[in-house]
Design an enzyme around this catalytic site. Sequence first.
Site, PDB file in Angstrom:
ATOM      1  N   LYS A 135      -0.753 -28.629  10.663  1.00 49.55           N
ATOM      2  CA  LYS A 135      -1.786 -28.994   9.680  1.00 49.55           C
ATOM      3  C   LYS A 135      -1.756 -30.479   9.343  1.00 49.55           C
ATOM      4  O   LYS A 135      -2.803 -31.059   9.078  1.00 49.55           O
ATOM      5  CB  LYS A 135      -1.689 -28.128   8.417  1.00 49.55           C
TER       6      LYS A 135
ATOM      7  N   ARG B 113       0.306 -25.768  -3.703  1.00 48.94           N
ATOM      8  CA  ARG B 113       1.283 -25.009  -2.942  1.00 48.94           C
ATOM      9  C   ARG B 113       1.704 -23.731  -3.648  1.00 48.94           C
ATOM     10  O   ARG B 113       2.494 -22.957  -3.123  1.00 48.94           O
ATOM     11  CB  ARG B 113       2.511 -25.874  -2.749  1.00 48.94           C
TER      12      ARG B 113
ATOM     13  N   ARG C 215      10.344 -30.523  16.242  1.00 50.05           N
ATOM     14  CA  ARG C 215      10.115 -31.704  15.405  1.00 50.05           C
ATOM     15  C   ARG C 215      11.449 -32.239  14.870  1.00 50.05           C
ATOM     16  O   ARG C 215      11.643 -33.443  14.765  1.00 50.05           O
ATOM     17  CB  ARG C 215       9.180 -31.342  14.249  1.00 50.05           C
TER      18      ARG C 215
ATOM     19  N   ARG D 208      13.720 -35.310  10.553  1.00 51.00           N
ATOM     20  CA  ARG D 208      13.382 -35.206   9.133  1.00 51.00           C
ATOM     21  C   ARG D 208      14.501 -34.521   8.377  1.00 51.00           C
ATOM     22  O   ARG D 208      15.066 -33.529   8.852  1.00 51.00           O
ATOM     23  CB  ARG D 208      12.084 -34.381   8.983  1.00 51.00           C
TER      24      ARG D 208
ATOM     25  N   ARG E 240      11.709 -23.002   3.346  1.00 52.86           N
ATOM     26  CA  ARG E 240      10.320 -23.468   3.231  1.00 52.86           C
ATOM     27  C   ARG E 240       9.339 -22.424   3.736  1.00 52.86           C
ATOM     28  O   ARG E 240       8.274 -22.211   3.151  1.00 52.86           O
ATOM     29  CB  ARG E 240      10.158 -24.794   3.976  1.00 52.86           C
TER      30      ARG E 240
HETATM   31  P1  AMP Z   1       5.581 -31.043   3.468  1.00 54.87           P
HETATM   32  O1  AMP Z   1       5.587 -32.316   4.235  1.00 54.87           O
HETATM   33  O2  AMP Z   1       4.222 -30.675   2.937  1.00 54.87           O
HETATM   34  O3  AMP Z   1       6.239 -29.913   4.213  1.00 54.87           O
HETATM   35  O4  AMP Z   1       6.473 -31.299   2.151  1.00 54.87           O
HETATM   36  C1  AMP Z   1       7.829 -31.662   2.241  1.00 54.87           C
HETATM   37  C2  AMP Z   1       8.536 -31.311   0.933  1.00 54.87           C
HETATM   38  O5  AMP Z   1       7.946 -32.051  -0.146  1.00 54.87           O
HETATM   39  C3  AMP Z   1       8.420 -29.860   0.504  1.00 54.87           C
HETATM   40  O6  AMP Z   1       9.386 -29.024   1.131  1.00 54.87           O
HETATM   41  C4  AMP Z   1       8.655 -29.980  -0.998  1.00 54.87           C
HETATM   42  O7  AMP Z   1      10.008 -30.209  -1.286  1.00 54.87           O
HETATM   43  C5  AMP Z   1       7.900 -31.238  -1.323  1.00 54.87           C
HETATM   44  N1  AMP Z   1       6.479 -30.955  -1.630  1.00 54.87           N
HETATM   45  C6  AMP Z   1       5.394 -31.320  -0.889  1.00 54.87           C
HETATM   46  N2  AMP Z   1       4.262 -30.901  -1.458  1.00 54.87           N
HETATM   47  C7  AMP Z   1       4.628 -30.243  -2.594  1.00 54.87           C
HETATM   48  C8  AMP Z   1       3.902 -29.568  -3.606  1.00 54.87           C
HETATM   49  N3  AMP Z   1       2.570 -29.444  -3.576  1.00 54.87           N
HETATM   50  N4  AMP Z   1       4.618 -29.019  -4.639  1.00 54.87           N
HETATM   51  C9  AMP Z   1       5.957 -29.142  -4.687  1.00 54.87           C
HETATM   52  N5  AMP Z   1       6.697 -29.727  -3.751  1.00 54.87           N
HETATM   53  C10 AMP Z   1       6.048 -30.296  -2.702  1.00 54.87           C
END
Ligand code: AMP
Length: 197
Positions: free
Chosen positions: A16, A91, A130, A136, A147
Amino acid sequence: MTTPRLLIIGPQGSGKGTQGVRIAAALGIPAISTGDIFRANIAAGTELGRRVQAITAAGDLVPDALTNEIVRDRLSQDDAAGGFLLDGYPRNLGQVGDLDTFLDGRGEPLTAVVELSVPRAESIQRLSLRAAEQGRADDNEESIAKRLAIYESETAPILDVYRAHGIVVTVDGVGTLDEVFERIVAALAERGIVVAV
Ligand code: AMP
């Protein structure tokens, strides 16, 4: 044409982020990824970055109040006036409530939610790849499992809310980057959002 106020949603490893950036670029709107905002702040060593570093590395969610405020600020910037694409936010149902209150207050609700559908086994495989490529901090086995579990329990129910609004389009996320992109373009066209390709 409908103003593109979009959310792209799918499990980690669904592609995404990549597709969101591409769609947003084609539409001339900003792609707003809360994960990217947090990572940039961690890399720059800001106060926000220090607050969220351990939380994101463990795969937990950053507190809603903080995340909601960051997104409201970002959506208030000039470049988001003609539309935007959200990735990774909202989220959970609390964040949906906050976002919808904010957008409804401006008379500018989301116009389409793109659900990228990818089987769990494929997501895990792509995330492991990845991890090897990008290193990461949260792409380790424990964090990935957490996650994906959070996605299934807290994030997937968001789709029911937006389905009730009739704005969800579901796209098969298995295929090449170009194939999936074309599917998203076709699905958005059905909602009156025309992506120039
Ligand atoms: P992502 O790149 O979207 O997978 O986000 C990486 C990490 O950032 C997540 O595992 C959360 O720890 C934090 N994070 C990103 N977006 C949110 C959100 N909308 N609410 C809370 N934590 C977030």
